[in-house]
Design an enzyme around this catalytic site. Structure first.
Site, PDB file in Angstrom:
ATOM      1  N   LYS A  62      21.320   6.048  80.104  1.00 45.21           N
ATOM      2  CA  LYS A  62      21.642   7.453  80.395  1.00 45.21           C
ATOM      3  C   LYS A  62      23.142   7.650  80.205  1.00 45.21           C
ATOM      4  O   LYS A  62      23.945   6.783  80.576  1.00 45.21           O
ATOM      5  CB  LYS A  62      21.197   7.800  81.819  1.00 45.21           C
ATOM      6  CG  LYS A  62      21.388   9.260  82.182  1.00 45.21           C
ATOM      7  CD  LYS A  62      20.784   9.591  83.549  1.00 45.21           C
ATOM      8  CE  LYS A  62      21.046  11.033  83.947  1.00 45.21           C
ATOM      9  NZ  LYS A  62      20.492  11.388  85.262  1.00 45.21           N
ATOM     10  N   SER A 137      17.395  15.171  85.600  1.00 38.42           N
ATOM     11  CA  SER A 137      18.380  15.271  84.551  1.00 38.42           C
ATOM     12  C   SER A 137      18.285  14.148  83.515  1.00 38.42           C
ATOM     13  O   SER A 137      18.882  14.259  82.457  1.00 38.42           O
ATOM     14  CB  SER A 137      19.779  15.280  85.173  1.00 38.42           C
ATOM     15  OG  SER A 137      20.039  14.061  85.838  1.00 38.42           O
ATOM     16  N   SER A 162      16.173  12.879  89.556  1.00 34.50           N
ATOM     17  CA  SER A 162      16.372  12.835  88.105  1.00 34.50           C
ATOM     18  C   SER A 162      15.687  11.706  87.360  1.00 34.50           C
ATOM     19  O   SER A 162      15.742  11.662  86.144  1.00 34.50           O
ATOM     20  CB  SER A 162      17.856  12.771  87.791  1.00 34.50           C
ATOM     21  OG  SER A 162      18.367  14.064  87.852  1.00 34.50           O
TER      22      SER A 162
HETATM   23  N1  GLN Z   1      17.769  18.561  90.014  1.00 31.64           N
HETATM   24  C1  GLN Z   1      18.622  17.983  90.978  1.00 31.64           C
HETATM   25  C2  GLN Z   1      20.011  18.555  90.854  1.00 31.64           C
HETATM   26  O1  GLN Z   1      20.216  19.369  90.035  1.00 31.64           O
HETATM   27  C3  GLN Z   1      18.637  16.478  90.881  1.00 31.64           C
HETATM   28  C4  GLN Z   1      19.399  15.955  89.724  1.00 31.64           C
HETATM   29  C5  GLN Z   1      19.665  14.496  89.782  1.00 31.64           C
HETATM   30  O2  GLN Z   1      18.943  13.729  90.434  1.00 31.64           O
HETATM   31  N2  GLN Z   1      20.727  14.084  89.118  1.00 31.64           N
HETATM   32  O3  GLN Z   1      20.896  18.220  91.579  1.00 31.64           O
END
Ligand code: GLN
Length: 461
Positions: A62, A137, A162
């Site tokens: 990632k 994400s 995410s």
């Molecule tokens: N959707 C969540 C956020 O926007 C989680 C994202 C994540 O785990 N990086 O914070």
């Protein structure tokens, strides 16, 4: 015994050597990427070796996890061109085990999002239906795991869901380990008290293998747990007979699509046939999880982003005016809209005068959420629920959602992430041709149990 991810076997079956393998692998990957935009950077390795636990296995990383000499931008234009002079500990361990880093996968900028539409490098698309999101994400990571027909495992990261969310939307397996089990050294922080590095792969075996490689204490991360990691592959096939599972009713409530809930219930009944005993329970603090998470995550993010001022890392502009003017110019130009929103939200929540009302209150509520999970695990080996309330939405649907509606999509993943417990998303069926994920949440450091349950569930699908 049974399935194993192995480059060596793959080569033997096809009468190929490692060099041929990497040639076909990369032409396949490039073809996929042209259509789906899953990678920010792709890099063919100079020389691969087929020894070690991962023995030549392609591993995608990632974008927010640092790889030495490879652009690591966390999906943000403000970090474009930043090439870390070091490897994140997880990456180092992958390399030391014979894994081959193939590139950086696309993501929401700094992890801010649920659909990967907030990336500074174009939007990754779902391989099953490119008019839909991969989730976020870690969208590029899950999309790659789903699209590739070659051995591959993805390193990904979760703050509030995410790993689980994109795994669920793409029909693959995502493991988020206990907070502190995998070192965060070399991870570009979103929210330090929540961030976890984990893995996404096609099968439960794949993520268990990756955990075996990356778990373990690291003196360079002071939140790293000083414990000996377990042998995560050992009991995968031990079965689930007699295991006790709690099914929280709040996770099947309002906002969860009926067809998705039914699909997960079918999976639970199948686990019952394999010997699991389940009971419905209540986790009443669930309703507070979204505000608590978004206050804490944004507060931490807003301080973490302060270092991106156009001087030390990534993007810069010709220097002019005072520091504040320069700083504002760079940040206005290179941060995306969602990053700006989170900076404002987080700064507000931490401000003198509001701190007690928002940030400190959220911290107290976080403790209540943690205690609720702890209490549940006194009775149950794991909790099972849908991973996401819906199937992967279409981009046209996401465009119509307000930020708050987007945040609400995290309703089922933020609570376990706030608690820092391990979780595993496994595919458990389809709705309208799109995959549905079953979320298996475990007690602290009980990765082995959730992997065992996941393995049993995977066999049933
Ligand atoms: N959707 C969540 C956020 O926007 C989680 C994202 C994540 O785990 N990086 O914070």
């Amino acid at each position: 015994m049974g399935y194993k991810i192995s480059v060596r076997e793959f080569l033997e079956n096809r009468n190929m050597d490692l060099e041929d393998f990497y040639s076909v692998f990369f032409s396949g990957l490039k073809r996929i990427n042209r259509k789906l935009n899953l990678f920010v950077v792709m890099e063919k390795p100079g020389r691969a070796s087929a020894s070690g636990m991962l023995s030549g296995l392609p591993v995608s990383v990632k974008d927010c996890i640092c790889v030495k000499g490879m652009q690591s931008a966390a999906g943000s234009r403000i970090l474009e061109g930043y090439r870390p002079p070091f490897d994140a500990t997880a990456v180092r361990r992958v390399k030391d085990s014979g894994g081959v880093i193939i590139g950086k996968t696309n993501q929401d900028e700094f992890g801010f999002g649920t659909f990967s539409v907030n990336s500074g490098f174009g939007i990754p698309k779902n391989p099953i239906d490119p008019s839909r999101t991969c989730g976020g994400s870690s969208g590029g990571a899950a999309g790659t795991a789903a699209a590739l027909e070659y051995p591959h495992i993805a390193l990904a990261e979760s703050t509030g869901g995410s790993i689980s969310c994109p795994a669920s939307f793409c029909g693959v397996v995502g493991l988020t380990p206990t907070y502190g089990l995998v070192s965060r050294y070399g991870l570009i922080d979103y929210a330090n008290s929540l961030d976890k590095i984990g893995a996404i792969g096609k099968r439960v075996y794949d993520v268990a293998l990756m955990l075996s490689v990356i778990a373990g204490h690291d003196s360079r991360d002071f939140t790293s747990l000083d414990i000996k990691p377990e042998k995560y592959l050992n009991s995968l096939d031990a079965g689930v007979k007699g295991m006790r599972i709690g099914v929280p009713k709040e996770y099947f409530g309002e906002g969860v699509e009926k067809a998705v809930a039914e699909c997960v219930w079918k999976g639970i009944k199948e686990l019952e046939n394999s010997g699991v005993v389940y009971e419905e329970i209540s986790l009443p603090c669930t309703e507070h999880a979204i505000p608590v998470y978004y206050i804490i995550a944004a507060a931490e993010a807003s301080t973490n982003l302060a270092k991106f001022c156009g001087m030390r890392y990534g993007a810069s502009e010709p220097v002019s005016g005072s520091f504040n003017e320069y700083f504002s110019k760079v940040r206005s130009k290179y941060f995306g809209e969602e990053a700006k929103r989170r900076i404002l939200l987080g700064t507000y929540a931490r401000m003198a005068g509001y701190r007690d009302q928002y940030y400190l209150k959220a911290m107290k509520a976080r403790t209540l959420i943690i205690n609720e999970f702890k209490k549940a695990f006194k009775k149950f080996d794991a909790l099972v629920a849908p991973t996401m309330p819906v199937i992967a939405p279409k981009f046209s649907e996401i465009k119509r959602m307000e930020p708050l509606q987007q945040y609400m999509m995290d309703i089922l993943t933020v609570a376990p992430n706030l608690a820092g417990i391990p979780m595993l998303s496994v595919p458990c069926g389809k709705v309208k041709g799109m995959p549905v994920g079953m979320h298996i949440m475990g007690n602290y450091l009980e990765e082995k149990k959730i992997l065992r349950i996941g393995k049993a569930a995977e066999g049933l699908e």
